[in-house]
Design a protein around this motif. Structure first.
Motif, short mmCIF file in Angstrom:
data_model
loop_
_atom_site.label_atom_id
_atom_site.label_comp_id
_atom_site.label_asym_id
_atom_site.label_seq_id
_atom_site.Cartn_x
_atom_site.Cartn_y
_atom_site.Cartn_z
N PHE A 89 0.83 -1.21 0.00
CA PHE A 89 0.00 0.00 0.00
C PHE A 89 0.87 1.26 0.00
O PHE A 89 1.82 1.36 0.77
CB PHE A 89 -0.91 0.01 1.24
N THR A 90 0.49 2.20 -0.84
CA THR A 90 1.06 3.55 -0.93
C THR A 90 2.54 3.53 -1.32
O THR A 90 3.21 2.49 -1.27
CB THR A 90 0.89 4.36 0.38
N ALA A 91 3.04 4.69 -1.67
CA ALA A 91 4.46 4.83 -2.01
C ALA A 91 5.34 4.52 -0.82
O ALA A 91 6.49 4.07 -0.98
CB ALA A 91 4.73 6.24 -2.54
N LEU A 92 4.84 4.74 0.38
CA LEU A 92 5.63 4.43 1.58
C LEU A 92 5.89 2.93 1.67
O LEU A 92 7.00 2.50 2.04
CB LEU A 92 4.90 4.92 2.83
N GLY A 93 4.90 2.13 1.36
CA GLY A 93 5.09 0.69 1.36
C GLY A 93 6.06 0.24 0.28
O GLY A 93 6.91 -0.62 0.51
N PHE A 94 5.94 0.85 -0.90
CA PHE A 94 6.84 0.48 -2.00
C PHE A 94 8.26 0.98 -1.77
O PHE A 94 9.20 0.44 -2.37
CB PHE A 94 6.27 0.96 -3.33
N ALA A 95 8.42 1.96 -0.91
CA ALA A 95 9.77 2.38 -0.54
C ALA A 95 10.52 1.26 0.15
O ALA A 95 11.74 1.11 -0.01
CB ALA A 95 9.71 3.62 0.35
#
Length: 348
Positions: free
Chosen positions: A238-244
């Motif tokens: 979830f979200t760009a934070l997760g993909f970071a």
């Protein structure tokens, strides 16, 4: 224009697989505005998501301005922060995804533009598709040149099953076709290495979801062991934070955000920016649905959209009227305003 109403409904599905999907499958979101434009969106989280949208999100969204994609981005950030006590990932972000997509649909209708052109005036007009499901011969008849096959490890006999179905796909679709396996978190490290060896002669394009999304470090190590087969995943992130975190661990060769789950197009665009910096491919989960299709057409995603086809004689819920049909393994992106679809009222 201003938002005047935010409502979600859980459709009356007739053909969901008995599982978590029975109560927590996709929701339809409707945004109404003071200019008469209605936006339709699709989000995850099922009945729990409906409660979030019709309660908290509705209370704080009515009255907000919706005049640009920047407004949508600001609304996304606002909803994310306001839902932190119970959100950040999971159902709250799935609910936010549906709201985000409905906002894009409403804005596209107000601007008389398809969402793809709202995002990028010079977008892809046609997108290549791959079929997900077990009915290889049917997919070949329809002109597909790529297939993702569901596979579950249930014991040593699963090796023979995987060899048989992937060899059949290679034979039916041709030597240049992409053949992929979605194992839905049923493998472990040893099984992945074993299956990579057992299927080497087939030429697999990717293995998908071999471990859980909490095993990012191990996925990063395992990814190197199966090269040149690609490690794919990300639909449960979830979200760009997760993909970071995926980026930091170098977990996947191919990122697969689901636009109806990960935070909508707003989150998807941020994820793609990160992938470009990482030189990583993005192939959205269920990307052949209207929301993913416009996202792929307007962004740096791979020209490769997933269509979950089922089998020749399986019944499916026709929820979205106007969804474009594939032809010879390709889909034409609609020029209709917004996403170009509306829900089947009989299922609402």
């Amino acid at each position: 224009m201003k938002i005047t109403s935010v409502r979600a409904v859980y459709p009356k599905y007739k053909n969901t697989i008995p599982s978590w999907r029975t109560h927590l499958w996709q929701v339809v979101v409707r945004i109404e505005t003071d200019t008469g434009h209605t936006g339709w969106g699709f989000g995850g989280g099922g009945k729990a998501s409906v409660e979030i949208i019709n309660g908290h999100f509705s209370e704080i969204l009515v009255g907000r301005q919706l005049n640009s994609t920047s407004d949508i981005s600001e609304i996304w950030d606002y909803l994310y922060v306001e839902s932190i006590p119970y959100g950040r990932k999971g159902i709250a972000i799935m609910a936010l995804s549906g709201v985000d997509l409905s906002l894009y649909d409403a804005l596209g209708k107000a601007e008389k533009k398809p969402v793809a052109k709202l995002l990028n005036p010079t977008n892809k007009q046609t997108v290549r598709c791959y079929a997900t499901g077990p009915d290889t011969n049917w997919y070949a008849e329809m002109g597909f040149t790529a297939q993702k096959i569901p596979h579950r490890w249930t014991g040593k006999h699963s090796t023979e099953t995987a060899v048989n179905v992937t060899e059949a796909a290679r034979g039916a679709l041709g030597s240049k076709a992409e053949v992929m396996l979605d194992v839905y978190m049923s493998w472990d490290t040893d099984v992945t290495v074993h299956m990579n060896t057992a299927l080497k002669h087939v030429g697999i394009h990717w293995f998908e979801d071999v471990l859980t999304p909490d095993d990012l470090e191990e996925l990063g190590r395992l990814r190197q062991k199966i090269h040149p087969v690609n490690m794919a995943g990300g639909e449960h992130e979830f979200t760009a934070l997760g993909f970071a975190e995926i980026s930091r661990n170098r977990s996947y060769d191919i990122w697969q955000p689901d636009i109806t789950w990960c935070g909508g197009i707003t989150a998807g665009l941020r994820i793609v920016e990160m992938a470009i910096a990482d030189k990583t491919a993005v192939v959205p989960h269920r990307g052949g649905e209207p929301w993913g299709l416009h996202f792929i057409a307007a962004s740096e995603c791979e020209d490769f959209a997933e269509l979950v086809m089922g089998t020749r004689f399986s019944e499916q819920d026709n929820l979205w009227i106007g969804s474009p049909e594939q032809e010879n393994g390709h889909i034409q992106v609609t020029d209709a305003p917004g996403f170009g679809v509306k829900p089947n009222e009989n299922l609402l």
